[in-house]
Design a protein around this motif. Structure first.
Motif, PDB file in Angstrom:
ATOM      1  N   LEU A 105      20.809  56.176  35.994  1.00  0.00           N
ATOM      2  CA  LEU A 105      21.258  57.399  36.664  1.00  0.00           C
ATOM      3  C   LEU A 105      21.674  58.461  35.656  1.00  0.00           C
ATOM      4  O   LEU A 105      21.334  59.639  35.798  1.00  0.00           O
ATOM      5  CB  LEU A 105      22.422  57.067  37.611  1.00  0.00           C
ATOM      6  CG  LEU A 105      23.065  58.247  38.336  1.00  0.00           C
ATOM      7  CD1 LEU A 105      22.028  59.118  39.020  1.00  0.00           C
ATOM      8  CD2 LEU A 105      24.088  57.753  39.341  1.00  0.00           C
TER       9      LEU A 105
ATOM     10  N   LEU B 285      20.103  62.143  35.186  1.00  0.00           N
ATOM     11  CA  LEU B 285      20.861  63.387  35.196  1.00  0.00           C
ATOM     12  C   LEU B 285      20.623  64.189  33.916  1.00  0.00           C
ATOM     13  O   LEU B 285      20.554  65.421  33.955  1.00  0.00           O
ATOM     14  CB  LEU B 285      22.361  63.075  35.358  1.00  0.00           C
ATOM     15  CG  LEU B 285      22.747  62.574  36.744  1.00  0.00           C
ATOM     16  CD1 LEU B 285      24.207  62.151  36.790  1.00  0.00           C
ATOM     17  CD2 LEU B 285      22.473  63.648  37.798  1.00  0.00           C
TER      18      LEU B 285
ATOM     19  N   THR C 151      17.251  65.954  34.187  1.00  0.00           N
ATOM     20  CA  THR C 151      17.185  67.042  35.159  1.00  0.00           C
ATOM     21  C   THR C 151      18.200  68.140  34.876  1.00  0.00           C
ATOM     22  O   THR C 151      18.413  69.022  35.710  1.00  0.00           O
ATOM     23  CB  THR C 151      17.428  66.497  36.574  1.00  0.00           C
ATOM     24  OG1 THR C 151      18.683  65.807  36.601  1.00  0.00           O
ATOM     25  CG2 THR C 151      16.329  65.543  36.995  1.00  0.00           C
ATOM     26  N   ALA C 152      18.801  68.072  33.682  1.00  0.00           N
ATOM     27  CA  ALA C 152      19.809  69.077  33.348  1.00  0.00           C
ATOM     28  C   ALA C 152      19.165  70.445  33.169  1.00  0.00           C
ATOM     29  O   ALA C 152      19.768  71.475  33.464  1.00  0.00           O
ATOM     30  CB  ALA C 152      20.562  68.670  32.088  1.00  0.00           C
TER      31      ALA C 152
ATOM     32  N   PRO D 226      15.966  71.815  34.601  1.00  0.00           N
ATOM     33  CA  PRO D 226      14.830  71.576  35.493  1.00  0.00           C
ATOM     34  C   PRO D 226      13.629  72.478  35.199  1.00  0.00           C
ATOM     35  O   PRO D 226      12.492  72.080  35.461  1.00  0.00           O
ATOM     36  CB  PRO D 226      15.399  71.861  36.885  1.00  0.00           C
ATOM     37  CG  PRO D 226      16.666  72.600  36.673  1.00  0.00           C
ATOM     38  CD  PRO D 226      17.151  72.280  35.318  1.00  0.00           C
TER      39      PRO D 226
ATOM     40  N   GLY E 268       5.836  70.014  37.567  1.00  0.00           N
ATOM     41  CA  GLY E 268       5.959  69.769  39.002  1.00  0.00           C
ATOM     42  C   GLY E 268       6.006  68.298  39.330  1.00  0.00           C
ATOM     43  O   GLY E 268       6.838  67.850  40.118  1.00  0.00           O
TER      44      GLY E 268
ATOM     45  N   LEU F 115       9.270  66.862  38.384  1.00  0.00           N
ATOM     46  CA  LEU F 115      10.298  67.272  39.337  1.00  0.00           C
ATOM     47  C   LEU F 115      10.233  66.431  40.601  1.00  0.00           C
ATOM     48  O   LEU F 115      11.260  66.045  41.153  1.00  0.00           O
ATOM     49  CB  LEU F 115      10.128  68.749  39.699  1.00  0.00           C
ATOM     50  CG  LEU F 115      10.840  69.748  38.777  1.00  0.00           C
ATOM     51  CD1 LEU F 115      10.531  71.173  39.196  1.00  0.00           C
ATOM     52  CD2 LEU F 115      12.331  69.503  38.797  1.00  0.00           C
ATOM     53  N   ASP F 116       9.017  66.169  41.052  1.00  0.00           N
ATOM     54  CA  ASP F 116       8.844  65.339  42.237  1.00  0.00           C
ATOM     55  C   ASP F 116       9.479  63.975  42.030  1.00  0.00           C
ATOM     56  O   ASP F 116      10.261  63.502  42.846  1.00  0.00           O
ATOM     57  CB  ASP F 116       7.347  65.165  42.557  1.00  0.00           C
ATOM     58  CG  ASP F 116       6.783  66.407  43.232  1.00  0.00           C
ATOM     59  OD1 ASP F 116       7.585  67.259  43.651  1.00  0.00           O
ATOM     60  OD2 ASP F 116       5.552  66.520  43.321  1.00  0.00           O
TER      61      ASP F 116
ATOM     62  N   ASN G 270      13.284  64.194  41.830  1.00  0.00           N
ATOM     63  CA  ASN G 270      13.905  64.440  43.129  1.00  0.00           C
ATOM     64  C   ASN G 270      13.911  63.189  43.987  1.00  0.00           C
ATOM     65  O   ASN G 270      14.893  62.902  44.667  1.00  0.00           O
ATOM     66  CB  ASN G 270      13.167  65.566  43.857  1.00  0.00           C
ATOM     67  CG  ASN G 270      13.886  66.891  43.704  1.00  0.00           C
ATOM     68  OD1 ASN G 270      15.107  66.919  43.551  1.00  0.00           O
ATOM     69  ND2 ASN G 270      13.143  67.981  43.743  1.00  0.00           N
TER      70      ASN G 270
ATOM     71  N   LEU H 208      16.600  60.911  42.666  1.00  0.00           N
ATOM     72  CA  LEU H 208      17.914  61.435  43.017  1.00  0.00           C
ATOM     73  C   LEU H 208      18.210  61.168  44.487  1.00  0.00           C
ATOM     74  O   LEU H 208      19.313  60.758  44.848  1.00  0.00           O
ATOM     75  CB  LEU H 208      17.976  62.946  42.742  1.00  0.00           C
ATOM     76  CG  LEU H 208      18.169  63.338  41.283  1.00  0.00           C
ATOM     77  CD1 LEU H 208      17.992  64.832  41.091  1.00  0.00           C
ATOM     78  CD2 LEU H 208      19.558  62.922  40.804  1.00  0.00           C
ATOM     79  N   ASP H 209      17.199  61.388  45.317  1.00  0.00           N
ATOM     80  CA  ASP H 209      17.363  61.113  46.743  1.00  0.00           C
ATOM     81  C   ASP H 209      17.799  59.674  46.987  1.00  0.00           C
ATOM     82  O   ASP H 209      18.697  59.407  47.777  1.00  0.00           O
ATOM     83  CB  ASP H 209      16.049  61.367  47.486  1.00  0.00           C
ATOM     84  CG  ASP H 209      16.012  62.752  48.095  1.00  0.00           C
ATOM     85  OD1 ASP H 209      17.091  63.365  48.220  1.00  0.00           O
ATOM     86  OD2 ASP H 209      14.912  63.221  48.446  1.00  0.00           O
TER      87      ASP H 209
ATOM     88  N   VAL I  62      21.335  59.241  46.187  1.00  0.00           N
ATOM     89  CA  VAL I  62      22.183  59.868  47.205  1.00  0.00           C
ATOM     90  C   VAL I  62      22.307  58.942  48.408  1.00  0.00           C
ATOM     91  O   VAL I  62      23.404  58.739  48.953  1.00  0.00           O
ATOM     92  CB  VAL I  62      21.608  61.230  47.635  1.00  0.00           C
ATOM     93  CG1 VAL I  62      22.309  61.738  48.894  1.00  0.00           C
ATOM     94  CG2 VAL I  62      21.753  62.244  46.518  1.00  0.00           C
TER      95      VAL I  62
ATOM     96  N   THR J 245      24.582  56.167  47.611  1.00  0.00           N
ATOM     97  CA  THR J 245      25.956  56.654  47.545  1.00  0.00           C
ATOM     98  C   THR J 245      26.547  56.781  48.942  1.00  0.00           C
ATOM     99  O   THR J 245      27.701  56.418  49.174  1.00  0.00           O
ATOM    100  CB  THR J 245      25.999  58.009  46.821  1.00  0.00           C
ATOM    101  OG1 THR J 245      25.469  57.852  45.507  1.00  0.00           O
ATOM    102  CG2 THR J 245      27.425  58.535  46.726  1.00  0.00           C
ATOM    103  N   HIS J 246      25.738  57.237  49.876  1.00  0.00           N
ATOM    104  CA  HIS J 246      26.247  57.358  51.241  1.00  0.00           C
ATOM    105  C   HIS J 246      26.493  55.993  51.857  1.00  0.00           C
ATOM    106  O   HIS J 246      27.471  55.795  52.571  1.00  0.00           O
ATOM    107  CB  HIS J 246      25.284  58.199  52.085  1.00  0.00           C
ATOM    108  CG  HIS J 246      25.408  59.667  51.822  1.00  0.00           C
ATOM    109  ND1 HIS J 246      24.319  60.498  51.683  1.00  0.00           N
ATOM    110  CD2 HIS J 246      26.494  60.459  51.635  1.00  0.00           C
ATOM    111  CE1 HIS J 246      24.743  61.738  51.442  1.00  0.00           C
ATOM    112  NE2 HIS J 246      26.051  61.738  51.394  1.00  0.00           N
TER     113      HIS J 246
END
Lengths: 140, 140
Positions: free
Chosen positions: B72, B76, B79-80, B82, B87, B90-91, B94, B97-98, B101, B104-105
């Motif tokens: 992780l 990070l 992606t500091a 971006p 592309g 980035l995909d 993302n 990261l998703d 997330v 984490t939830h």
DNA sequence: AGGACTGTAACGGCGCGTAATAGTCG
DNA sequence: ACGACTATTACGCGCCGTTACAGTCC
């Protein structure tokens, strides 16, 4: 002594959400010992045993060791009928209960901190995702 | 390259609240490697190293393994900036990261359950104390 | 008799705590 | 040269997951 109410470990695991390994380990440490065995050696659990396992599961968030949980469960058993205890015994029991209440409150505070922390991180991650998505909305 | 800013492990432990053992273990796993050593072999940590240790400490409530934390943190870092990523990169980023997330939830929900559970137990213990105190108020 | 279930024993792993022993720094 | 700090190595623990192999139930 209704025989039909005795479950073997598989059903117990199913009903408690614990693994077979975990249930066996709890016996190893003396935390929850099945009230019987078949002639062949299969563990047999009563409803009370299952309840005890559920109690243990509920206590997990307290972060106690298994030995401490056994101690706490024994303490709760002893104090189930307080009128049968002498004054000295009541003093002891109350002191021990107090100590556990203290520890529980400490734990609650820690969980609150952890929760706040986790929410913070979730937001930071979300922000990073936004930052990573932003460039593409401008086609570059 | 201001030499004066390098700390050895004792000060680092002091500033982060981590034990020496833990800091060394984090190096062992590659999570936080000190940026230097003295001739004699003493670990030397930069301010950035200390920040990384603090970040790790903050992430603890997430319940990730140290390897996952390293992953992780690397994510990070990547992606500091971006705008320097393609592309496709980035995909990928993302999506990862998703996933974090989401986890984490999940963790937040678990912490909420644990917290509610702990509060419940605290109340039960308090009730037991009352029940144990009651008999004596009636002198018996 | 066969398939689902259970038994024990043993090793592995994470995240450190805790010595024990020896070397390094100012 | 002294005391404070640090290095490496190794064992232990809590709480199980995971084989491996064998026995039990109906």
């Amino acid at each position: 002594v209704t025989e039909g109410r005795l479950l073997q470990i598989g059903k117990v695991a199913e009903r408690t959400g614990l693994s077979l390994r975990t249930v066996r380990y709890y016996e190893e440490t003396g935390l929850v010992v099945p009230s019987g065995r078949t002639d062949g050696g299969f563990r047999l659990y009563s409803d009370a045993d299952v309840d005890r396992l559920l109690a243990v599961k509920a206590m997990k968030p307290l972060g106690l060791t298994l030995d401490e949980m056994a101690d706490l469960l024994a303490l709760l058993d002893r104090t189930a009928a307080p009128q049968e205890l002498s004054g000295r015994e009541l003093d002891r029991a109350n002191a021990e209960l107090d100590a556990y209440v203290e520890r529980t409150h400490d734990r609650i505070r820690k969980l609150q901190r952890d929760l706040a922390n986790a929410r913070d991180l979730a937001q930071q991650l979300a922000a990073r995702i936004d930052a990573c998505a932003a460039p593409r909305t401008r086609g570059r």
